[in-house]
Design an enzyme around this catalytic site. Structure first.
Site, PDB file in Angstrom:
ATOM      1  N   HIS A  68     -11.260 -18.503  44.239  1.00 47.56           N
ATOM      2  CA  HIS A  68     -11.911 -18.533  45.546  1.00 47.56           C
ATOM      3  C   HIS A  68     -11.046 -19.244  46.580  1.00 47.56           C
ATOM      4  CE1 HIS A  68     -15.784 -18.222  43.016  1.00 47.56           C
ATOM      5  NE2 HIS A  68     -15.529 -17.030  43.535  1.00 47.56           N
ATOM      6  N   HIS A  69      -9.732 -19.349  46.326  1.00 44.15           N
ATOM      7  CA  HIS A  69      -8.866 -20.014  47.306  1.00 44.15           C
ATOM      8  C   HIS A  69      -8.802 -19.210  48.600  1.00 44.15           C
ATOM      9  CE1 HIS A  69      -5.935 -17.032  45.928  1.00 44.15           C
ATOM     10  NE2 HIS A  69      -5.171 -17.341  46.964  1.00 44.15           N
ATOM     11  N   ARG A  70      -9.045 -17.915  48.494  1.00 46.90           N
ATOM     12  CA  ARG A  70      -9.209 -17.035  49.654  1.00 46.90           C
ATOM     13  C   ARG A  70     -10.459 -16.196  49.422  1.00 46.90           C
ATOM     14  NH1 ARG A  70      -4.601 -15.558  52.738  1.00 46.90           N
ATOM     15  NH2 ARG A  70      -3.368 -17.426  53.130  1.00 46.90           N
ATOM     16  N   LYS A  74     -11.409  -9.880  45.451  1.00 43.32           N
ATOM     17  CA  LYS A  74     -11.136  -8.432  45.484  1.00 43.32           C
ATOM     18  C   LYS A  74     -10.735  -7.956  44.106  1.00 43.32           C
ATOM     19  CE  LYS A  74     -10.608  -4.722  48.081  1.00 43.32           C
ATOM     20  NZ  LYS A  74     -11.140  -3.898  46.979  1.00 43.32           N
ATOM     21  N   LYS A  98      -1.475 -11.033  42.168  1.00 43.77           N
ATOM     22  CA  LYS A  98      -1.007  -9.838  42.874  1.00 43.77           C
ATOM     23  C   LYS A  98      -1.255  -9.971  44.375  1.00 43.77           C
ATOM     24  CE  LYS A  98      -2.041  -6.152  40.623  1.00 43.77           C
ATOM     25  NZ  LYS A  98      -2.793  -5.005  40.051  1.00 43.77           N
ATOM     26  N   ASP A 103       0.861 -11.148  49.918  1.00 40.68           N
ATOM     27  CA  ASP A 103       0.315 -11.703  51.161  1.00 40.68           C
ATOM     28  C   ASP A 103      -0.942 -10.977  51.606  1.00 40.68           C
ATOM     29  OD1 ASP A 103       2.224 -13.783  51.560  1.00 40.68           O
ATOM     30  OD2 ASP A 103       3.669 -12.298  52.258  1.00 40.68           O
ATOM     31  N   LYS A 110     -12.599  -8.863  39.199  1.00 44.73           N
ATOM     32  CA  LYS A 110     -12.618  -7.611  38.442  1.00 44.73           C
ATOM     33  C   LYS A 110     -14.008  -7.396  37.891  1.00 44.73           C
ATOM     34  CE  LYS A 110      -9.483  -4.463  37.575  1.00 44.73           C
ATOM     35  NZ  LYS A 110      -8.485  -4.039  38.580  1.00 44.73           N
ATOM     36  N   ASN A 237      -4.333   8.830  38.233  1.00 42.80           N
ATOM     37  CA  ASN A 237      -4.158   8.591  39.654  1.00 42.80           C
ATOM     38  C   ASN A 237      -2.849   7.864  39.955  1.00 42.80           C
ATOM     39  OD1 ASN A 237      -5.145   8.562  42.451  1.00 42.80           O
ATOM     40  ND2 ASN A 237      -5.256   6.357  42.158  1.00 42.80           N
ATOM     41  N   SER A 366      -6.259  -1.234  50.005  1.00 45.66           N
ATOM     42  CA  SER A 366      -7.657  -1.665  50.083  1.00 45.66           C
ATOM     43  C   SER A 366      -7.847  -2.708  51.178  1.00 45.66           C
ATOM     44  CB  SER A 366      -8.106  -2.239  48.737  1.00 45.66           C
ATOM     45  OG  SER A 366      -8.455  -1.206  47.833  1.00 45.66           O
TER      46      SER A 366
END
Length: 468
Positions: A68-70, A74, A98, A103, A110, A237, A366
């Protein structure tokens, strides 16, 4: 350890080993390193769904938010009958590193649902997906500012549309509701270029690496992609798009590997024809002009310049790495090379381009889709016509007659042009950072990539004052 045992090596342990190896090259506080390494939140839940025949099936599912640092966090949602908690945690941690390396301002996450999608009807899959989205909503594990899922193995735009619709029904007054998930259909504010983004990122990353003459000379290869002999494992994909872009870039795809075998042609395979053959027959085997290889392993062992494992994790392990003859292994999938195999191959001089870099095209795109949904405007909509007019005025001012077909190419960038351009820039910039860290620390590329990611996450914690 036999091959079957090797294939079951836990992904979270593999990622942690890579982290520990990289952390040893940093000077960060051990307590901070422990915080970065630890998965912050893991949720395991089960829910019933009624099947079309009236019976009830209990579905197991997970969501892990590694860091949760950012915010938001995602990460994709996969449908797999063999998925386990440890795999979800390992994939979430990979997403953290990743995003940091590229950045992209997200923490890693996940999700997974333990099913074989082929055993369920479309209506049943919709009920499962919507119930999963509801379970995430109950736990505040989905939302534009909290946690933003995306497609992964076994899922695609349709599942993301069901999730977005479920979220909107419950949060009907949220103006940014469609930013709760990415990888949506274009008609539901998805992003042009998102579908092929991971495979295109593999292409851009390989092209950047092969453009460095010193790197290629060390491997005994010529500079550039032109003529490189490539084996691609997995024509989904990621692998399908990567193979197509690589072929268009001048490389030769000499072998394609799928679950039912492999096909080989030294002169190169034309990927669109292979994919059309698979659509018509249900298999890549029996493709005209190619040699059938009965075992997927025989394809992995072919003498080639570049091997692109683009299927699932733990494909290359201690039990088979010694038989591989590729000069470059480009990790299109998450975790396809185990830690033991990674060390052995690196000692042999094989260049391994790691997943946290090469597989990052999807999350980069994304991020752009998330921004598009928050801005409520398509990329290129404001400036495309203005830029086209400017180009035409410049062409007219040159005083030279420009033929209409050439003039027609002088157009402003539309959304897909801007997405591809942003992805190309991101892959180029990240590789430069990765190579600089490798030179500074004297490590392999995976360790260098981890060092860069750890440093960026540590800086984020330091700037918030949590770890001064």
């Amino acid at each position: 350890m036999n091959d079957s045992q090797n294939s079951r090596i836990r992904l979270d342990q593999q990622v942690d080993q890579a982290f520990d190896r990289a952390a040893g090259h940093t000077l960060h506080d051990p307590l901070l390193l422990s915080q970065i390494r630890t998965c912050n939140t893991v949720c395991q839940f089960a829910f019933p769904i009624r099947r079309d025949d009236g019976t009830v099936r209990v579905i197991n599912a997970w969501r892990a938010e590694h860091s949760h640092h950012r915010l938001p966090t995602k990460g994709g949602i996969r449908f797999s009958p063999n998925v386990e908690l440890e795999e979800v945690v390992g994939l979430a941690s990979l997403m953290t590193y990743k995003c940091a390396l590229m950045d992209v301002p997200f923490g890693g996450a996940k999700g997974a649902i333990q099913i074989d999608r082929n055993e369920f009807s479309a209506a049943e899959l919709e009920r499962i997906t919507r119930r999963y989205a509801f379970e995430l909503l109950r736990r505040n594990m989905i939302g534009p500012a909290s946690d933003v899922p995306a497609p992964d193995y076994g899922t695609g735009p349709q599942e993301m549309a069901w999730i977005a619709d479920t979220y909107q029904q419950i949060n009907h007054s949220d103006l940014n509701a469609l930013a709760c998930v990415t990888g949506k259909p274009i008609t539901l504010s998805g992003l042009r270029g998102r579908t092929e983004a991971t495979g295109l990122g593999v292409f851009y990353g390989l092209r950047e690496a092969c453009a460095r003459e010193a790197e290629m000379a060390r491997l005994g290869l010529t500079r550039g992609l032109e003529g490189k002999r490539i084996v691609v494992q997995g024509l989904g994909n990621v692998g399908g798009h990567a193979a197509t872009f690589l072929e268009n870039g001048g490389a030769k795809i000499i072998c394609v590997i799928e679950h039912d075998g492999a096909i080989f042609r030294e002169a190169g395979l034309h990927i669109p024809d292979v994919m059309e053959h698979r659509t018509q027959t249900g298999s890549i085997m029996g493709f005209s002009g190619a040699q059938d290889l009965p075992s997927s392993m025989l394809g992995l062992e072919l003498d080639c310049d570049i091997l692109v494992p683009a299927a699932l994790e733990n494909t290359i392990h201690a039990g088979n790495q010694q038989r591989l003859r590729a000069r470059i292994i480009a990790e299109g999938a998450n975790g396809p090379v185990t830690a033991d195999a990674d060390r052995a191959l690196s000692e042999r001089g094989v260049m391994i381009i790691p997943d946290i870099y090469l597989n990052a095209g999807g999350v980069t795109a994304s991020y752009l889709e998330w921004l598009k949904n928050l801005a409520h405007v398509r990329f290129g909509r404001i400036e495309q016509r203005f830029d086209q007019g400017a180009y035409h005025r410049i062409a007219g001012a040159s005083g030279r007659k420009i033929e209409p077909p050439v003039l027609a190419t002088l157009k402003g960038a539309d959304e897909i042009d801007l997405v591809h351009s942003a992805l190309e820039d991101a892959m180029s910039s990240a590789l430069a950072q990765l190579l600089e860290a490798r030179g500074r620390h004297g490590t392999d590329l995976r360790t260098a990539a981890m060092i860069v990611a750890i440093d960026k996450i540590a800086a984020c914690y330091g700037q918030t004052g949590i770890f001064p």
